[in-house]
Design a protein around this motif. Structure first.
Motif, mmCIF file in Angstrom:
data_model
loop_
_atom_site.group_PDB
_atom_site.id
_atom_site.type_symbol
_atom_site.label_atom_id
_atom_site.label_comp_id
_atom_site.label_asym_id
_atom_site.label_seq_id
_atom_site.Cartn_x
_atom_site.Cartn_y
_atom_site.Cartn_z
ATOM 1 N N VAL A 93 -50.398 -46.402 -29.639
ATOM 2 C CA VAL A 93 -49.541 -48.062 -29.404
ATOM 3 C C VAL A 93 -48.634 -47.695 -28.630
ATOM 4 C CG1 VAL A 93 -48.426 -50.493 -30.697
ATOM 5 C CG2 VAL A 93 -49.956 -49.159 -31.763
ATOM 6 N N VAL A 94 -48.720 -48.249 -26.695
ATOM 7 C CA VAL A 94 -48.593 -48.480 -26.303
ATOM 8 C C VAL A 94 -48.022 -49.892 -25.571
ATOM 9 C CG1 VAL A 94 -47.290 -47.788 -23.770
ATOM 10 C CG2 VAL A 94 -49.142 -45.819 -25.357
ATOM 11 N N ASP A 95 -46.579 -49.993 -25.471
ATOM 12 C CA ASP A 95 -45.885 -51.250 -25.262
ATOM 13 C C ASP A 95 -45.774 -51.210 -24.179
ATOM 14 O OD1 ASP A 95 -46.369 -52.461 -27.611
ATOM 15 O OD2 ASP A 95 -44.152 -51.764 -28.073
ATOM 16 N N LEU A 96 -45.357 -52.205 -22.922
ATOM 17 C CA LEU A 96 -45.587 -52.823 -21.802
ATOM 18 C C LEU A 96 -44.116 -53.248 -20.866
ATOM 19 C CD1 LEU A 96 -48.959 -51.406 -22.058
ATOM 20 C CD2 LEU A 96 -48.675 -51.957 -19.441
ATOM 21 N N VAL A 97 -43.142 -53.497 -20.047
ATOM 22 C CA VAL A 97 -42.456 -53.865 -19.911
ATOM 23 C C VAL A 97 -42.291 -53.992 -18.576
ATOM 24 C CG1 VAL A 97 -40.068 -54.843 -19.924
ATOM 25 C CG2 VAL A 97 -40.976 -53.132 -21.949
ATOM 26 N N GLU A 105 -50.396 -59.216 -15.533
ATOM 27 C CA GLU A 105 -51.581 -60.319 -15.711
ATOM 28 C C GLU A 105 -52.721 -58.560 -15.053
ATOM 29 O OE1 GLU A 105 -52.516 -62.437 -16.868
ATOM 30 O OE2 GLU A 105 -50.562 -62.580 -17.545
ATOM 31 N N GLU A 106 -52.609 -58.080 -13.881
ATOM 32 C CA GLU A 106 -53.714 -56.889 -13.336
ATOM 33 C C GLU A 106 -53.654 -56.396 -14.611
ATOM 34 O OE1 GLU A 106 -56.195 -55.384 -11.217
ATOM 35 O OE2 GLU A 106 -55.292 -57.154 -11.476
ATOM 36 N N GLY A 107 -52.309 -55.213 -15.204
ATOM 37 C CA GLY A 107 -52.373 -54.487 -16.109
ATOM 38 C C GLY A 107 -53.341 -54.874 -17.297
ATOM 39 N N LYS A 108 -52.830 -55.804 -18.099
ATOM 40 C CA LYS A 108 -54.291 -56.911 -19.428
ATOM 41 C C LYS A 108 -55.484 -56.725 -18.474
ATOM 42 C CE LYS A 108 -50.748 -60.389 -20.899
ATOM 43 N NZ LYS A 108 -49.517 -61.523 -21.088
ATOM 44 N N LYS A 109 -55.694 -57.049 -18.084
ATOM 45 C CA LYS A 109 -57.050 -57.166 -17.136
ATOM 46 C C LYS A 109 -57.647 -55.545 -17.342
ATOM 47 C CE LYS A 109 -58.046 -59.559 -14.066
ATOM 48 N NZ LYS A 109 -57.900 -60.194 -12.220
ATOM 49 N N PHE A 120 -47.139 -56.597 -24.476
ATOM 50 C CA PHE A 120 -47.335 -56.764 -22.502
ATOM 51 C C PHE A 120 -45.628 -58.230 -22.989
ATOM 52 C CE2 PHE A 120 -51.108 -55.270 -20.964
ATOM 53 C CZ PHE A 120 -51.533 -55.101 -21.905
ATOM 54 N N PHE A 121 -44.439 -57.200 -22.151
ATOM 55 C CA PHE A 121 -43.742 -58.037 -22.300
ATOM 56 C C PHE A 121 -43.086 -58.280 -20.448
ATOM 57 C CE2 PHE A 121 -42.931 -55.400 -26.350
ATOM 58 C CZ PHE A 121 -42.661 -56.077 -26.990
ATOM 59 N N ASN A 122 -43.017 -59.189 -20.381
ATOM 60 C CA ASN A 122 -42.595 -59.977 -18.898
ATOM 61 C C ASN A 122 -41.743 -60.043 -18.492
ATOM 62 O OD1 ASN A 122 -44.223 -62.862 -17.233
ATOM 63 N ND2 ASN A 122 -42.988 -60.764 -15.567
ATOM 64 N N ILE A 123 -40.695 -59.628 -18.957
ATOM 65 C CA ILE A 123 -38.837 -59.509 -18.857
ATOM 66 C C ILE A 123 -38.652 -57.797 -17.475
ATOM 67 C CG2 ILE A 123 -38.630 -57.952 -20.658
ATOM 68 C CD1 ILE A 123 -36.442 -60.156 -20.956
ATOM 69 N N LYS A 127 -32.752 -57.385 -18.948
ATOM 70 C CA LYS A 127 -32.498 -57.698 -20.121
ATOM 71 C C LYS A 127 -33.525 -57.736 -20.910
ATOM 72 C CE LYS A 127 -32.597 -61.931 -16.381
ATOM 73 N NZ LYS A 127 -33.007 -63.050 -16.377
ATOM 74 N N PHE A 128 -34.039 -56.917 -20.754
ATOM 75 C CA PHE A 128 -34.649 -56.499 -21.929
ATOM 76 C C PHE A 128 -34.007 -55.263 -23.474
ATOM 77 C CE2 PHE A 128 -37.852 -52.951 -23.966
ATOM 78 C CZ PHE A 128 -39.151 -54.145 -24.916
ATOM 79 N N THR A 129 -34.860 -55.850 -24.221
ATOM 80 C CA THR A 129 -34.218 -55.680 -25.384
ATOM 81 C C THR A 129 -34.916 -55.091 -26.748
ATOM 82 O OG1 THR A 129 -32.174 -56.959 -25.771
ATOM 83 C CG2 THR A 129 -32.562 -55.794 -27.596
#
Length: 238
Positions: A93-97, A105-109, A120-123, A127-129
């Protein structure tokens, strides 16, 4: 003075910090969502970079108190170059910020045809927590120069809370050899000297357990990157 009222100096500082982040966001909005775009036209170093990162990660798992291998975070992920290039090979599992929406969006594609699992966190990192106590590794590369010193300390403090008991934060950054902070007005970022980075890490309540220099990069990489950025301040992509 009312504690909720800011002085003129405070407002000026806030304004400068806002401009620092806004200028960076505007710069990256114009950069194509490609590996070459992520690396400032130096896509030729991507493979060397990923292999060096894998070697460093391998060395972490030789430590006595090594982290687990369940979940990682890719901080400042761009289009997912690092996620797809090596983090997914080590963590299920790898989360992306990522602050820039079109990069994410390109990463998701690009990750959709793979076996990627993660959020996927668009921030922006300022500001990311992260969720508490979920990450084994938080990998943050070539993005801390877009944070002010104060926001960098705050970000690292929040990251600390996002780690599992044996979890680690990995920071991979360019460093100046001049001993001074160097500003790049093109992409609105700074490059810090080693001593300052260490100081900020300590202020965040963290300690360094391992350091390693990336090998096989061109010796003039930092200078080439600066010159390339200076030469293309109005880069457009249609």
């Amino acid at each position: 003075m009312d504690s909720d009222t800011k002085s003129g100096f405070d407002n000026e500082v806030d304004s400068k910090e806002s401009a620092f982040y806004l200028d960076a966001a505007k710069y990256w909005e114009q950069v194509p969502p490609t590996v070459d775009g992520m690396l400032g036209g130096l896509s030729s170093i991507s493979d060397i970079d990923l292999k060096g990162s894998q070697r460093f990660l391998n060395s972490i798992y030789q430590l006595v108190e090594c982290p687990g291998k369940e979940r990682a975070l890719d901080g400042g992920a761009g289009i997912g170059r690092i996620t797809q290039g090596f983090l997914m090979k080590n963590f299920p599992v790898v989360d992306l910020v990522e602050q820039d929406r079109h990069f994410l969006e390109e990463g998701k594609k690009s990750l959709k045809p793979t076996n990627h699992r993660g959020q996927f966190f668009n921030i922006g990192l300022q500001k990311f927590t992260p969720e508490n106590c979920v990450y084994d590794i938080m990998w943050v590369q070539w993005v801390l120069g877009h944070l002010t010193d104060e926001d960098l300390i705050s970000f690292l403090r929040r990251c600390k809370l996002g780690l599992k008991p044996r979890g680690l934060i990995v920071l991979k950054e360019n460093l100046t050899s001049s001993g001074e902070v160097e500003m790049d007005n093109t992409d609105s970022s700074v490059t810090r000297p080693h001593a300052l980075v260490v100081e900020l890490i300590k202020k965040a309540g963290l300690r360094i357990i391992k350091e390693q220099k990336q090998q096989r990069f061109p010796s003039d990489l930092y200078e080439r990157k600066k010159k390339r950025n200076t030469a293309t301040p109005n880069l457009k992509h249609s």
